[in-house]
Design an enzyme around this catalytic site. Structure first.
Site, mmCIF file in Angstrom:
data_model
loop_
_atom_site.group_PDB
_atom_site.id
_atom_site.type_symbol
_atom_site.label_atom_id
_atom_site.label_comp_id
_atom_site.label_asym_id
_atom_site.label_seq_id
_atom_site.Cartn_x
_atom_site.Cartn_y
_atom_site.Cartn_z
ATOM 1 C CD GLU A 407 -1.790 -2.377 1.525
ATOM 2 O OE1 GLU A 407 -2.698 -3.223 1.491
ATOM 3 O OE2 GLU A 407 -0.613 -2.641 1.882
ATOM 4 C CG HIS A 474 -11.071 -7.722 6.868
ATOM 5 N ND1 HIS A 474 -10.310 -8.493 7.712
ATOM 6 C CD2 HIS A 474 -10.529 -7.866 5.628
ATOM 7 C CE1 HIS A 474 -9.358 -9.105 7.014
ATOM 8 N NE2 HIS A 474 -9.463 -8.730 5.756
#
Length: 668
Positions: A407, A474
């Protein structure tokens, strides 16, 4: 100052077919940063400059690489690469003013020394976190490759910086995408006081190239002719056949990390060994022996450079100190954006939240032919939420790009695309994973406009939120990490109509936008949405319900929870405000509502302490105190990570507590 000839060169030079003009130009180009540095060290001792990072002994690398590059190719230097700036012929008074924090510099006094960039000279300066600029070089080169321009970028790091994850991520992306990047490692012996044997275990850092499947070379970093000749050959090959190349320059840092550090930790024999390899003294002796340089010619160079330094120092010293005001500072946080209203068509279709996001993405890629979408699994697979399903078939792999799981470098790549005139979107597969890319977002994207007037035309999509049993990694809603960072815009829609219009605006806005999309709303919320392209403005809240007794201020899933609770209570006197945009924030609508009702409840899915809801509550107390008939109420999730089991997640989320809190406020 250089003090005459050495006995014989300690470096083996081969001029090949280089002309005397080029040979002398390389000499003068190294001499100039050396003389500037020697002057700066005097000024530092006199207290006329505040800090200095010396590149003495490493001039050949900066000069050799820069001279081998084309003037319209980007270079991303480090602290010790003064020769990059001087070889690009930046006026010295501007460099000196930069180091003194004056207006003729490149950052309006907002950043120091070499922490600046300039589109005029195609230089992109570092930030102190070192690693992110490697990913930025990836993005710059990706733009060149997409436009088929046969250009490359060169980016510098030290051997210490190769220990950072960004180094590995950037090399991996460049390798996978065959990006024309020249990765330059200045292996100068020490990262501050940490020697190379404590930085890595391989014999040579160039060995790492094989691990990424890329070409690598070791070059004598003190041999200007070897550097210039070999880098010229390598850059020509990169332009002809785009690919990354890793170069390890073997050199040494002759002074401290910065002057205050000193060099007492360096063995004296090591200093003496490398002093004999001084790149300028040795090259000068070689030129004398070859009859290319004469004492008269040397004196001509020294005199000319000395005069240039003194004249430009006077300009910089005579320049008044930087002046600014609050408005100037605040107005330079964001790139100017003139919102253009595109009204929706009358024709609508009933679609889900996820479909609205997908439509906006597709419409924006069609509208902006310089927009590149990047993310894990977004190409063939269509993303984990299938939002980009079918995009690759329409737009191709070049614009719909699967990324490796890295990322930080992907965000850096997006920044590089923006620097080189393109737009970028990065999909964080889940907003939780943004922590792996946090540094370049908050320290690069957010600050770059303020620092040196470069915008970050980047949208980061953030699938977020709980209620779907996805557990601690998540399910976060982490907007508060970013609402406090000047330079970022934060958008958080609750309905399909808003999601489509606001996402279209995000791609028109040249500033970095964090676009939060609640996963639980993706397929549970439907709405009639215009079929054509339209936009909605940032910073304008939506009044969902009109009421006179209490104001409920919320966003995202909180809007739907509020509607549910109001329905259960059969209560129709609430003014329900959906913020939609958190930064910029519609303070006027909030205050107008609270002034009217006298009571305010702020609802967030985030845990309360340090949440955006707490900021809104403080703002209401500060601005609407005289209108309040009760303390401002806040409702949020528990002060724990979000759990997985359904009953635990239900307990964590605030919806069950909302009913009681609202009832208590109504009855207050």
């Amino acid at each position: 100052m250089l003090t005459g000839k050495t006995k014989s060169p300690a470096i083996d030079y081969h001029k090949k077919d280089l002309s005397n003009e080029i040979l002398l130009d390389l000499y003068a180009s190294m001499l100039k940063p050396r003389m500037i540095e020697e002057k700066m060290l005097i000024l530092l001792r006199q207290g006329k400059i505040s800090k200095w990072f010396s590149g003495i002994g490493q001039e050949a690398i900066s000069v050799g690489v820069t001279r081998a590059m084309q003037n319209d190719e980007y270079i991303l230097p480090m602290h010790r690469n003064l020769g990059v700036f001087t070889s690009r012929n930046i006026p010295l008074n501007r460099l000196f003013s930069q180091w003194q924090g004056k207006a003729s510099g490149f950052t309006k006094g907002r950043d120091r020394s070499f922490h600046f960039g300039t589109q005029e000279y195609k230089i992109v300066g570092m930030i102190s976190h070192l690693g992110p600029q490697l990913g930025v070089a990836d993005g710059i080169s990706l733009a060149h490759k997409l436009r088929k321009e046969n250009k490359l970028s060169a980016v510098f790091t030290g051997e210490g910086g190769t220990s950072e994850g960004d180094f590995h991520e950037a090399l991996n992306i460049a390798a996978v995408w065959d990006l024309p990047v020249l990765f330059c490692i200045e292996n100068n012996g020490y990262g501050l006081s940490t020697p190379t044997e404590e930085q890595y275990r391989c014999k040579d850092l160039a060995e790492r190239g094989a691990g990424y499947g890329i070409e690598s070379h070791i070059i004598d970093g003190n041999n200007i002719l070897e550097i210039f000749s070999r880098i010229s050959e390598i850059t020509d090959s990169i332009r002809e056949n785009p690919k990354p190349v890793l170069i390890e320059f073997k050199t040494f840092r002759m002074r401290g990390h910065e002057e205050a550090s000193g060099t007492k930790y360096v063995p004296q024999e090591l200093m003496e060994e490398w002093e004999k390899k001084d790149p300028i003294m040795n090259y000068e002796q070689y030129l004398f022996e070859e009859g290319i340089l004469t004492e008269a010619k040397k004196e001509e160079f020294v005199s000319s450079i000395s005069k240039e330094i003194e004249e430009n120092l006077k300009l910089a010293f005579d320049e008044s100190g930087i002046e600014s005001n609050v408005n100037n500072e605040l107005n330079d946080i964001y790139e100017d954006f003139k919102y253009q209203e595109v009204s929706p068509s009358l024709k609508t279709e009933n679609i889900r939240f996820v479909d609205a996001v997908s439509q906006a993405l597709k419409e924006s890629v069609r509208k902006h032919n310089n927009l590149v979408l990047m993310g894990q699994d977004i190409a063939d697979y269509g993303g984990v939420f299938k939002i980009t399903e079918g995009f690759m078939e329409e737009f191709g792999r070049e614009r719909i790009r699967n990324t490796p799981i890295c990322e930080s470098a992907v965000v850096g790549t997006a920044m590089g695309l923006s620097i080189n005139g393109m737009k970028a979107m990065v999909e964080m597969q889940f907003s939780d994973f943004v922590s792996s890319g946090f540094n370049p977002i908050v320290n690069y994207l957010a600050k770059v406009k303020y620092r040196w007037n470069q915008n970050a035309d980047v949208v980061l999509r953030m699938p977020c939120g709980g209620g779907v049993g996805a557990g601690p990694f998540h399910s976060q809603t982490n907007e508060a990490w970013f609402t406090k960072i000047p330079g970022l815009k934060v958008v958080y829609p609750a309905f399909p109509y808003d999601a489509k219009g606001l996402l279209n605006t995000a791609f028109n806005d040249p500033n970095p936008v964090m676009f939060f999309e609640h996963k639980a709303l993706y397929r549970s919320v439907r709405q009639d949405v215009p079929v054509d392209y339209y936009t909605l403005p940032f910073g304008k809240a939506s009044r969902i319900k009109e009421g006179s007794e209490v104001s409920i201020i919320t966003y995202g899933a909180g809007v739907h929870w509020a509607l549910e609770v109001l329905g259960e209570m059969d209560y129709d006197k609430a003014d329900l405000i959906d913020l939609r945009s958190l930064q910029p924030l519609d303070i006027d609508t909030i205050c107008e509502s609270v002034t009217k009702t006298g009571k305010a409840l702020v609802l967030t899915e985030d845990s309360l302490f340090g949440s955006f809801a707490s900021e809104i509550a403080a703002m209401i107390s500060e601005n609407c105190f005289e209108s309040l008939d009760a303390p401002v109420a806040r409702v949020g999730s528990l002060e724990t990570p979000i759990p997985f089991a359904q009953n635990l997640e239900k307990q964590y989320l605030p919806i069950d507590r909302l009913h009681k809190k609202l009832q208590d406020l109504i009855e207050y």
